[in-house]
Design an enzyme around this catalytic site. Sequence first.
Site, PDB file in Angstrom:
ATOM      1  N   ARG A   1      -6.402  -3.210   3.565  1.00 18.46           N
ATOM      2  CA  ARG A   1      -7.105  -3.233   2.398  1.00 18.46           C
ATOM      3  C   ARG A   1      -8.489  -2.673   2.679  1.00 18.46           C
ATOM      4  NH1 ARG A   1     -10.534  -3.355  -1.172  1.00 18.46           N
ATOM      5  NH2 ARG A   1     -10.642  -4.902  -2.824  1.00 18.46           N
TER       6      ARG A   1
ATOM      7  N   GLU B   1      -7.672  -1.580 -11.079  1.00 16.37           N
ATOM      8  CA  GLU B   1      -6.539  -2.079 -11.134  1.00 16.37           C
ATOM      9  C   GLU B   1      -5.352  -1.254 -11.806  1.00 16.37           C
ATOM     10  OE1 GLU B   1      -5.382  -5.258  -9.508  1.00 16.37           O
ATOM     11  OE2 GLU B   1      -7.582  -5.011  -9.011  1.00 16.37           O
TER      12      GLU B   1
ATOM     13  N   ARG C   1      -4.095  -8.999   4.495  1.00 18.01           N
ATOM     14  CA  ARG C   1      -4.272  -7.702   4.707  1.00 18.01           C
ATOM     15  C   ARG C   1      -5.647  -7.256   5.812  1.00 18.01           C
ATOM     16  NH1 ARG C   1      -4.850  -6.222  -1.850  1.00 18.01           N
ATOM     17  NH2 ARG C   1      -6.542  -7.624  -1.347  1.00 18.01           N
TER      18      ARG C   1
END
Length: 172
Positions: free
Chosen positions: A58, A66, A101
């Site tokens: 990440r 998004e 992540r």
Amino acid sequence: MKIKLMKSTYFKYLCILVLCVSFSSVEKLPHEFFAKVIGIKDGDTIEVLYNKEPIIIRLAHIDCPEKKQPFGQKAKQFVSDFCFDKEVKIITKGKFDRYRRLIAVVQYKNKILNKQLVANGYALHFKKYSKDTTYNILEKEARFYKKGMWSQKELIEPWLFRKRKVSKKAHQ
């Protein structure tokens, strides 16, 4: 009742054991390492291969639109063009987010992907999780020159978009 309690306790220990085994190699990562980019999840999440183990990264300091937002797909394409199938340097403090992540900065040929995304208007500085002011400066410049998502008349921050999506599901 006693058997049910034993099954519950056994299940908890089994889950902990599985988690420990599956994350043991990832937990011992150096703070800087090289890995090959094998997947692009979205604008701020990639997958790399390190010591034959896949690791989800990440990107630190930023938040990209998004996939269903304007510029979400363009952010993903930018990341793909920047580093897919390339050997990159991963710089991390060893922290993971709630989705397990690894939070990191990604560098390729002396360019920082995280900063390039902000500078080109494909990501915002995620001030809630970052105090690095260089991202703030890059965001202001991208906004001034109307780069990427800043070319839109109205912008919905990714964290607000996600919040709206969750609240819509709750009302259904």
